[in-house]
Structures are given as structure tokens and as C-alpha cells.
Write a protein that holds these residues in place. Sequence first.
Motif, mmCIF file in Angstrom:
data_model
loop_
_atom_site.group_PDB
_atom_site.id
_atom_site.type_symbol
_atom_site.label_atom_id
_atom_site.label_comp_id
_atom_site.label_asym_id
_atom_site.label_seq_id
_atom_site.Cartn_x
_atom_site.Cartn_y
_atom_site.Cartn_z
ATOM 1 N N VAL A 245 -5.354 -6.487 13.495
ATOM 2 C CA VAL A 245 -3.889 -6.426 13.606
ATOM 3 C C VAL A 245 -3.238 -6.860 12.297
ATOM 4 N N ALA A 246 -3.793 -7.901 11.678
ATOM 5 C CA ALA A 246 -3.243 -8.367 10.390
ATOM 6 C C ALA A 246 -3.359 -7.289 9.322
ATOM 7 N N LEU A 247 -4.497 -6.590 9.271
ATOM 8 C CA LEU A 247 -4.689 -5.539 8.271
ATOM 9 C C LEU A 247 -3.756 -4.357 8.524
ATOM 10 N N VAL A 248 -3.603 -3.974 9.798
ATOM 11 C CA VAL A 248 -2.705 -2.853 10.126
ATOM 12 C C VAL A 248 -1.259 -3.216 9.795
ATOM 13 N N ALA A 249 -0.856 -4.445 10.107
ATOM 14 C CA ALA A 249 0.512 -4.881 9.799
ATOM 15 C C ALA A 249 0.745 -4.896 8.292
ATOM 16 N N PHE A 250 -0.244 -5.350 7.539
ATOM 17 C CA PHE A 250 -0.116 -5.368 6.073
ATOM 18 C C PHE A 250 0.000 -3.945 5.532
ATOM 19 N N SER A 251 -0.836 -3.038 6.040
ATOM 20 C CA SER A 251 -0.781 -1.649 5.584
ATOM 21 C C SER A 251 0.566 -1.015 5.915
ATOM 22 N N TRP A 252 1.079 -1.301 7.106
ATOM 23 C CA TRP A 252 2.374 -0.738 7.518
ATOM 24 C C TRP A 252 3.510 -1.271 6.647
ATOM 25 N N LEU A 253 3.492 -2.564 6.369
ATOM 26 C CA LEU A 253 4.543 -3.147 5.526
ATOM 27 C C LEU A 253 4.485 -2.590 4.108
ATOM 28 N N THR A 254 3.260 -2.398 3.599
ATOM 29 C CA THR A 254 3.115 -1.864 2.242
ATOM 30 C C THR A 254 3.655 -0.446 2.146
ATOM 31 N N ARG A 255 3.307 0.398 3.117
ATOM 32 C CA ARG A 255 3.782 1.788 3.090
ATOM 33 C C ARG A 255 5.293 1.850 3.273
ATOM 34 N N ARG A 256 5.810 0.978 4.127
ATOM 35 C CA ARG A 256 7.264 0.977 4.356
ATOM 36 C C ARG A 256 8.006 0.580 3.087
ATOM 37 N N ARG A 257 7.433 -0.362 2.337
ATOM 38 C CA ARG A 257 8.094 -0.789 1.106
ATOM 39 C C ARG A 257 8.024 0.280 0.027
ATOM 40 N N GLU A 258 6.879 1.009 -0.013
ATOM 41 C CA GLU A 258 6.714 2.044 -1.032
ATOM 42 C C GLU A 258 7.491 3.313 -0.714
ATOM 43 N N ALA A 259 7.867 3.488 0.574
ATOM 44 C CA ALA A 259 8.580 4.716 0.987
ATOM 45 C C ALA A 259 10.009 4.747 0.428
#
Length: 259
Positions: A245-259
Motif C-alpha cells: 500500500v505504501a509503494l502504491v500510494a507513493f507511485s500514485w502521488l509521484t504520477r499525480r505531481r508529474e501530471a
Amino acid sequence: MRHGLSRFNIVSLSLGLAFLYLPIAILIIYSFNASRLVSVWGGWSLRWYAALFNDSPLVEAAWLSLRIAFVSASIATVLGTLAAIALVRSGYFRGRTGFAALIYAPIVMPEVITGLALLLLFVAIDLGRGFWTVTIAHTTVTMCFAALIVQSRLVSFDRSVEEAAVDLGCPPIRTFFVITLPLIWPAIAAAWILAFTLSLDDFVLASFAGSGVTTLPIRIYSDVRLGVKPEINAICTLMILFVAVALVAFSWLTRRREA
């Protein structure tokens, strides 16, 4: 040009994933086994998850491991980030290669040697072993990984943005917190997550640096010597879920910031 995976690549990828994750999949499946015997499948059940909360030594060990991992990962990330900044931003200076080698040496050094060295240090300075000595031991090793990750991001960082901010009159400290830090935060977050998972998984350093400190890996090792309890499968599954869950949340936050 043909796109997509060939049959050879699909088979190779499947074998690689099976090698990595088949043991974990078996552990997760057996955490839902109704039977107490590991070798006997008794149907699907959640009984061992309910029984887990009555196994206070196992729950306390897991809680202790989470606290040590959180504190050591936080300290390691701060120290590793500072070391990476010093290596990248200070340019060439006498002894830079030696300094970099000393920072990254614990990565390739056997943990037994590191653990023994820390044990001798704690005995020499008469520091009682416990929560903080295990935290220091974990910080010593995980800081190297944090420095490596942050340094790789700083090396590829476009400094023209910083230089523009400085040219416009922004002080260096403010430039770091307003410009640099937000741009490198994914690397810092990745470093923290890696340090956290490494600390959570450690057995050797905790054995040397902790006296009477029973982390989750030590507890599991002690219990497994007498036989695998179904509760161990349950708590390992919960830990895997927590990290995933921590890895998925980190990946989601990273993509959201880069979008």
C-alpha cells in the motif's frame, strides 16, 4: 516495426516473476488456511487473523519493528540527503573519492561485521542496548542507500532553475527549500521507503545491537524454530500488504505531481 512482447519475453518474464513472488504467494494463501498444520489444506478461513490479535508477543514485536523502522528511516533519509548534497554540490575537493567510498562502504560490507563493530562500540562507550541502539544500527546501513538514491536524482537535476532563482535575488537557503526540495522529493520519499523496508526486514543488526529487544524478524525466527505457526503467516501477510500500500500510494502521488 512489431511492438509488444514476444513469446520468449513473456516466458522469461513469467519465470522471473514466479521466482520472485511464488514463495510470497504461497505464504499469503496459507495465511487463510483453516488448518493449523502447514502441510494440510483445511479450506479458506480468517481464523488466524483473529487469533493474531491475541498473540501479544507477536503483535508487540511487530509494533516495535514499525517504530524502529519509522525512526531509523527518518534519520537515515535526513543524513543521507545531506551527504548526497555535500557530494554533488561541493564540486571537487581533496578526499572527495575517499569520502564517497566511506559513505557507501556499508552497502557492500557484510552485516555481521557491521553488527559486531557496532556492538563493540556500544560496549566501549557503555551504552545500554535497546531501542535506540537498534535504531542507530539500522540508520548506519540504510543511510547509505538513502544517499545513493538522492545523489542519483541530484546529479540529473537541472540547476538552471536554481540559478534563475538566485539571479532574481532569492537567498540560497530559501532557494533550496522552495525550488530544490520540492523537485527532489520523490527521490527523498523513495529513499525513506527503501530505508523503512530494509529496517523492517533486518535480523542480523538487531541481533547484535539489541539486548532484550525482540523485533518481528527475531520473534518469527524464534517461533519458527519450534514450527511455523499460522499466526506468523497472517502477520507476514499484513506486513506485505502494508508495504505494498505504501509503494502504491507513493507511485500514485509521484504520477499525480508529474501530471
